[in-house]
Design a protein around this motif. Sequence first.
Motif, PDB file in Angstrom:
ATOM      1  N   ILE A 141       1.027  -1.039  -0.280  1.00 13.00           N
ATOM      2  CA  ILE A 141      -0.258   0.313   0.306  1.00 13.00           C
ATOM      3  C   ILE A 141       1.315   1.369  -0.067  1.00 13.00           C
ATOM      4  O   ILE A 141       2.300   0.935   0.205  1.00 13.00           O
ATOM      5  CB  ILE A 141      -0.707  -0.043   1.667  1.00 13.00           C
ATOM      6  N   TYR A 142       0.286   2.552  -0.646  1.00  8.39           N
ATOM      7  CA  TYR A 142       1.223   3.289  -0.887  1.00  8.39           C
ATOM      8  C   TYR A 142       1.564   3.910   0.347  1.00  8.39           C
ATOM      9  O   TYR A 142       0.835   4.106   1.541  1.00  8.39           O
ATOM     10  CB  TYR A 142       0.317   4.550  -1.622  1.00  8.39           C
ATOM     11  N   HIS A 159      -0.434   5.789   3.308  1.00  6.31           N
ATOM     12  CA  HIS A 159      -1.802   4.791   4.274  1.00  6.31           C
ATOM     13  C   HIS A 159      -1.120   4.011   5.978  1.00  6.31           C
ATOM     14  O   HIS A 159       0.130   3.021   5.245  1.00  6.31           O
ATOM     15  CB  HIS A 159      -1.970   4.292   3.539  1.00  6.31           C
ATOM     16  N   ARG A 193      -1.537  -5.291  -2.212  1.00  3.25           N
ATOM     17  CA  ARG A 193      -2.107  -6.003  -3.787  1.00  3.25           C
ATOM     18  C   ARG A 193      -0.856  -6.633  -3.991  1.00  3.25           C
ATOM     19  O   ARG A 193       0.849  -7.071  -3.715  1.00  3.25           O
ATOM     20  CB  ARG A 193      -1.942  -4.846  -3.894  1.00  3.25           C
ATOM     21  N   GLY A 218      -8.582   1.568  -6.801  1.00  2.00           N
ATOM     22  CA  GLY A 218      -7.599   3.182  -5.352  1.00  2.00           C
ATOM     23  C   GLY A 218      -7.237   2.552  -4.382  1.00  2.00           C
ATOM     24  O   GLY A 218      -6.299   1.142  -4.441  1.00  2.00           O
ATOM     25  N   MET A 219      -7.325   2.710  -2.877  1.00  2.00           N
ATOM     26  CA  MET A 219      -6.314   2.923  -2.036  1.00  2.00           C
ATOM     27  C   MET A 219      -7.283   1.823  -1.304  1.00  2.00           C
ATOM     28  O   MET A 219      -8.269   1.722  -0.978  1.00  2.00           O
ATOM     29  CB  MET A 219      -5.734   3.840  -1.542  1.00  2.00           C
ATOM     30  N   ASN A 255      -7.460   0.559   2.575  1.00  2.84           N
ATOM     31  CA  ASN A 255      -7.635   1.748   4.040  1.00  2.84           C
ATOM     32  C   ASN A 255      -7.324   0.613   4.976  1.00  2.84           C
ATOM     33  O   ASN A 255      -8.627   0.034   5.443  1.00  2.84           O
ATOM     34  CB  ASN A 255      -8.881   2.755   4.015  1.00  2.84           C
ATOM     35  N   PHE A 312     -12.202   0.093   1.479  1.00  2.00           N
ATOM     36  CA  PHE A 312     -11.997   0.043   0.036  1.00  2.00           C
ATOM     37  C   PHE A 312     -13.041   0.828  -1.005  1.00  2.00           C
ATOM     38  O   PHE A 312     -14.305   0.902  -0.657  1.00  2.00           O
ATOM     39  CB  PHE A 312     -10.926  -1.127  -0.327  1.00  2.00           C
ATOM     40  N   ASP A 343      -7.853   7.509  -5.061  1.00  2.00           N
ATOM     41  CA  ASP A 343      -7.679   8.037  -3.588  1.00  2.00           C
ATOM     42  C   ASP A 343      -8.540   7.753  -2.810  1.00  2.00           C
ATOM     43  O   ASP A 343      -9.720   8.693  -2.418  1.00  2.00           O
ATOM     44  CB  ASP A 343      -6.292   8.793  -3.531  1.00  2.00           C
ATOM     45  N   HIS A 349      -2.836  13.028  -4.453  1.00  2.00           N
ATOM     46  CA  HIS A 349      -2.800  11.461  -2.847  1.00  2.00           C
ATOM     47  C   HIS A 349      -3.715  12.451  -1.694  1.00  2.00           C
ATOM     48  O   HIS A 349      -3.351  13.824  -1.982  1.00  2.00           O
ATOM     49  CB  HIS A 349      -1.564  11.226  -2.668  1.00  2.00           C
ATOM     50  N   GLN A 403      -4.907  11.667   2.043  1.00  2.27           N
ATOM     51  CA  GLN A 403      -4.538  11.006   3.406  1.00  2.27           C
ATOM     52  C   GLN A 403      -5.535  11.950   4.829  1.00  2.27           C
ATOM     53  O   GLN A 403      -5.168  13.113   4.720  1.00  2.27           O
ATOM     54  CB  GLN A 403      -3.056  10.704   3.865  1.00  2.27           C
TER      55      GLN A 403
END
Length: 453
Positions: free
Chosen positions: A61-62, A65, A78, A106-107, A109, A119, A174, A241, A243
């Motif tokens: 995950i980026y 997060h 992922r 998307g992201m 969480n 998500f 995002d 992004h 957050q």
Amino acid sequence: MKYTSCSFLLAVFICIVVFNLQSGYAQIGKRFPSERKVLKDPVTGVVLTFLTSTPAGDSKIYQTHNQWTADGQWLIFRSDRVKGEAMAVNEQTGDLVQVTEGGYTGMLNVARKSMKLFFMRNIDSDKRVGGMVKIVEVDLAKVFADSKSGKMKSLSAYERICGTTPEEIGAGGDMALDGDENWAYFRVGKEAAAKHLAAGIKLEPNFGPRKMGAGPSGIAGMNIHTGEIKYVVSVPFQIGHIQTNPWLAGEIVFCWETGGKSPQRTWTVLADGTGLRPLYPEADYEWVTHEAVISRDEVAMAIMGHRPIPGTGTVSAPQTGVNGANPGQENAWGPSGTREKPTGLAIVNLRTREMRIEGQTPTGSGLWHVSGSPDGKWAVGDDFSRNIYLINRKTHEMKLLSAGHKQTAADHPHPTMSPDGKKIEIQSALLSNDNRSMNICVIAIPAKWMDAR
């Protein structure tokens, strides 16, 4: 050849099973063999724990997060083990478990206060952005327990639909879970953003050679308990992004996305739409990127020093590379990103608005993707060469933590500090025979480093 009815049904069943195995189909809770491997970094000798080690399309995950589940035992990531689905890996046992079914967009969480995963999922599979989307909650505790016992139930036993966004707002991209874990915030489309943009605001055009950044864009939210939708803010540029502050509900940090240098990269706003302002007001010569909220009052970011100083012959980073190893060298980005001015891993205080640079590599690209510990002791960053540097913010000492993660890797390490400030998750191609495929890796900060005051 004639089949009896039973033989025919058995043949059909076998065909279905074979098809499902071949197509990679698997339901939520499916388990995969452990791939956990522990080895020493080939350069620094630091212990690396690879939680995955096969070429299965893994990516973390980026770094904006959370990565770890609330119990601290699992990391969510992922993977292409089951195309379009998310996976979890147990840090101690290496157990691999599929934690979504039906896809996501998307992201991802990972909640910090509960064993939940949130998500978005597109209702129209042909639309990646712009249609109606569901926000989905998965009860990870139930998934892990039933998966371990081998008694999985239907998807509805683990998944809850929090709500569906109206098509007219064009939700997608995002998503970020608020600090109180009652709201989820996400980007909206240009048409919806334009309706909420204050009168007289001039729209920003594209910026830079990637022809990105034009507005308008906006942020909206959904109450994950009731499905209520609220609008937060519109801005005249493209939002990247999004957050939240995990320690303070109602505080959002987001960026102006251009694919590189932005005129003003970092922004913050409150969930009620007030308090919109640049997080760190940057100059034309500053290339600010990859901001990440690291504590209740602090955001880490990189001020890049990866470009040569014009007319001096001084080159901070090679002008060419493979697989995007040295990006951002085009002249069209303007005068930013050189070491003629201060650069490095910077930390901004959200309350006092003060900024300090915690460290910088002496040569090369400088630190790029950054993170830090909530207790204020550590900062961490990677560079274009995929090296990982750890900075002790108390002693001001910076050390090379890990190296050898291959510049040919499909992506960058994107280091993220654990909530307890004792370890760092990265993605790495160190074990890959093709020098590109990445795996999930955790690096524990050596005990003798932890003891340093």
